[in-house]
Motif scaffolding. Structure first.
Motif, PDB file in Angstrom:
ATOM      1  N   THR A  19       0.816  -1.220   0.000  1.00  0.00           N
ATOM      2  CA  THR A  19       0.000   0.000   0.000  1.00  0.00           C
ATOM      3  C   THR A  19       0.845   1.263   0.000  1.00  0.00           C
ATOM      4  O   THR A  19       0.312   2.363  -0.004  1.00  0.00           O
ATOM      5  N   THR A  20       2.155   1.125   0.015  1.00  0.00           N
ATOM      6  CA  THR A  20       3.038   2.280   0.096  1.00  0.00           C
ATOM      7  C   THR A  20       3.191   2.939  -1.270  1.00  0.00           C
ATOM      8  O   THR A  20       3.228   2.270  -2.289  1.00  0.00           O
ATOM      9  N   VAL A  21       3.283   4.260  -1.276  1.00  0.00           N
ATOM     10  CA  VAL A  21       3.349   5.035  -2.518  1.00  0.00           C
ATOM     11  C   VAL A  21       4.599   5.905  -2.497  1.00  0.00           C
ATOM     12  O   VAL A  21       4.855   6.614  -1.520  1.00  0.00           O
ATOM     13  N   GLY A  22       5.380   5.848  -3.572  1.00  0.00           N
ATOM     14  CA  GLY A  22       6.576   6.675  -3.653  1.00  0.00           C
ATOM     15  C   GLY A  22       6.246   8.144  -3.876  1.00  0.00           C
ATOM     16  O   GLY A  22       6.720   9.019  -3.163  1.00  0.00           O
ATOM     17  N   VAL A  23       5.399   8.423  -4.852  1.00  0.00           N
ATOM     18  CA  VAL A  23       4.969   9.790  -5.140  1.00  0.00           C
ATOM     19  C   VAL A  23       3.464   9.771  -5.359  1.00  0.00           C
ATOM     20  O   VAL A  23       2.962   8.948  -6.130  1.00  0.00           O
ATOM     21  N   ARG A  24       2.742  10.653  -4.691  1.00  0.00           N
ATOM     22  CA  ARG A  24       1.294  10.716  -4.848  1.00  0.00           C
ATOM     23  C   ARG A  24       0.864  12.147  -5.127  1.00  0.00           C
ATOM     24  O   ARG A  24       1.365  13.093  -4.532  1.00  0.00           O
ATOM     25  N   GLY A  25      -0.055  12.274  -6.047  1.00  0.00           N
ATOM     26  CA  GLY A  25      -0.640  13.577  -6.329  1.00  0.00           C
ATOM     27  C   GLY A  25      -2.135  13.534  -6.049  1.00  0.00           C
ATOM     28  O   GLY A  25      -2.818  12.586  -6.428  1.00  0.00           O
ATOM     29  N   THR A  26      -2.661  14.551  -5.393  1.00  0.00           N
ATOM     30  CA  THR A  26      -4.074  14.608  -5.032  1.00  0.00           C
ATOM     31  C   THR A  26      -4.624  15.991  -5.342  1.00  0.00           C
ATOM     32  O   THR A  26      -3.981  16.999  -5.072  1.00  0.00           O
ATOM     33  N   THR A  27      -5.807  16.028  -5.931  1.00  0.00           N
ATOM     34  CA  THR A  27      -6.475  17.302  -6.150  1.00  0.00           C
ATOM     35  C   THR A  27      -7.952  17.164  -5.829  1.00  0.00           C
ATOM     36  O   THR A  27      -8.553  16.108  -6.065  1.00  0.00           O
ATOM     37  N   ASN A  28      -8.522  18.217  -5.264  1.00  0.00           N
ATOM     38  CA  ASN A  28      -9.954  18.261  -4.986  1.00  0.00           C
ATOM     39  C   ASN A  28     -10.698  19.148  -5.982  1.00  0.00           C
ATOM     40  O   ASN A  28     -11.906  19.347  -5.844  1.00  0.00           O
ATOM     41  N   ALA A  29      -9.979  19.695  -6.932  1.00  0.00           N
ATOM     42  CA  ALA A  29     -10.597  20.592  -7.907  1.00  0.00           C
ATOM     43  C   ALA A  29     -11.367  19.804  -8.954  1.00  0.00           C
ATOM     44  O   ALA A  29     -10.886  18.779  -9.452  1.00  0.00           O
TER      45      ALA A  29
ATOM     46  N   GLY B  63     -12.300  18.728 -12.352  1.00  0.00           N
ATOM     47  CA  GLY B  63     -11.529  18.803 -13.587  1.00  0.00           C
ATOM     48  C   GLY B  63     -10.050  18.991 -13.372  1.00  0.00           C
ATOM     49  O   GLY B  63      -9.307  19.202 -14.334  1.00  0.00           O
ATOM     50  N   GLY B  64      -9.595  18.932 -12.132  1.00  0.00           N
ATOM     51  CA  GLY B  64      -8.180  19.122 -11.840  1.00  0.00           C
ATOM     52  C   GLY B  64      -7.355  17.900 -12.192  1.00  0.00           C
ATOM     53  O   GLY B  64      -7.884  16.832 -12.523  1.00  0.00           O
ATOM     54  N   THR B  65      -6.042  18.031 -12.117  1.00  0.00           N
ATOM     55  CA  THR B  65      -5.105  16.963 -12.447  1.00  0.00           C
ATOM     56  C   THR B  65      -4.219  16.703 -11.247  1.00  0.00           C
ATOM     57  O   THR B  65      -3.579  17.625 -10.739  1.00  0.00           O
ATOM     58  N   ALA B  66      -4.185  15.461 -10.783  1.00  0.00           N
ATOM     59  CA  ALA B  66      -3.374  15.141  -9.616  1.00  0.00           C
ATOM     60  C   ALA B  66      -1.890  15.120  -9.965  1.00  0.00           C
ATOM     61  O   ALA B  66      -1.068  15.675  -9.249  1.00  0.00           O
ATOM     62  N   ILE B  67      -1.532  14.467 -11.060  1.00  0.00           N
ATOM     63  CA  ILE B  67      -0.142  14.425 -11.514  1.00  0.00           C
ATOM     64  C   ILE B  67      -0.105  14.797 -12.986  1.00  0.00           C
ATOM     65  O   ILE B  67      -0.833  14.222 -13.793  1.00  0.00           O
ATOM     66  N   TYR B  68       0.744  15.740 -13.336  1.00  0.00           N
ATOM     67  CA  TYR B  68       0.793  16.265 -14.698  1.00  0.00           C
ATOM     68  C   TYR B  68       2.240  16.246 -15.169  1.00  0.00           C
ATOM     69  O   TYR B  68       3.115  16.838 -14.524  1.00  0.00           O
ATOM     70  N   GLY B  69       2.491  15.542 -16.250  1.00  0.00           N
ATOM     71  CA  GLY B  69       3.842  15.461 -16.776  1.00  0.00           C
ATOM     72  C   GLY B  69       3.939  16.137 -18.130  1.00  0.00           C
ATOM     73  O   GLY B  69       3.111  15.896 -19.010  1.00  0.00           O
ATOM     74  N   VAL B  70       4.943  16.980 -18.312  1.00  0.00           N
ATOM     75  CA  VAL B  70       5.123  17.736 -19.556  1.00  0.00           C
ATOM     76  C   VAL B  70       6.568  17.595 -20.022  1.00  0.00           C
ATOM     77  O   VAL B  70       7.492  17.766 -19.226  1.00  0.00           O
ATOM     78  N   ASN B  71       6.747  17.267 -21.284  1.00  0.00           N
ATOM     79  CA  ASN B  71       8.065  17.293 -21.895  1.00  0.00           C
ATOM     80  C   ASN B  71       8.075  18.442 -22.900  1.00  0.00           C
ATOM     81  O   ASN B  71       7.379  18.389 -23.908  1.00  0.00           O
TER      82      ASN B  71
END
Length: 206
Positions: free
Chosen positions: A90-100, A102-110
């Motif tokens: 159940t352990t998580v290295g990186v977690r993103g959370t949003t309550n918005a 239409g929001g984005t919890a984790i967003y990656g851009v190159n």
């Protein structure tokens, strides 16, 4: 000096928000002021080390481009922000959370302008039976999507799978794989077999 700590500060105030150290850079005209900076030149050294229920917390009060925590790496092969967890399943290295909505919890851009195959988000698993990227839509109603891939290029591909075995596999109670085309010459599902010899099949149903 052989002392373990060069500076030790302690605050026993039980009030919420109390701090042992408060640093503030107070010049609104500056474009790069730093409230508190820590630096180390030791091999495998750590610039800032936090211990607590939350080891490190960052809060941004800026506008749309504000960042609570920002990691930066200038050299090849480095990592801007790295999360490590060594617990159970159940352990998580990186977690993103949003309550918005239409929001984005984790967003990656190159944003590289080179000709290589840039990757916004890469998932990798080395476990037997592991999953590189897992998407889970847990709502019990609506048209939820576990993983969504989109592209605006004319010949682009929203989701592509490559493998020495099965590139993309779909499994479902009603539909394993569903394809929908909305263009005038669109194709809902396209299968292509390009091997020169042997028995090859573009699309196979059982």
């Amino acid at each position: 000096s052989s002392a373990l700590f060069a500076l030790w500060l302690e605050n026993n105030n039980p009030a919420s928000g109390a701090a042992a150290v408060f640093a503030k850079f107070d010049n609104p005209a500056s474009t790069g002021g730093v409230g508190l900076r820590a630096e180390t030149n030791a091999t495998d050294g750590i610039g800032v080390y936090g211990v607590g229920t939350e080891g490190v917390r960052g809060l941004s009060v800026a506008g749309a481009n504000g960042r609570g925590v920002f990691g930066w790496r200038d050299l090849p092969g480095g990592v801007g922000v790295d999360g490590f967890a060594n617990g159970d399943a159940t352990t998580v290295g990186v977690r993103g959370t949003t309550n918005a909505a239409g929001g984005t919890a984790i967003y990656g851009v190159n944003e590289s302008d080179g000709s290589g195959v840039g990757v916004g988000v890469l998932g990798r698993s080395r476990n037997i039976g592991g999953i590189g990227v897992h998407g889970d839509a847990s709502a019990i109603s609506g048209t939820n999507v576990g993983v969504l891939g989109t592209t605006t290029a004319t010949n682009g591909t929203g989701v592509r799978g490559t493998s020495g075995g099965v590139g993309v596999a779909g499994e479902g109670v009603f539909q394993g794989t569903s394809g929908i085309a909305t263009g005038s010459q669109g194709i809902g599902v396209l299968g292509r077999a390009i091997h020169d010899t042997g028995l090859v099949t573009g699309v196979r149903g059982e």
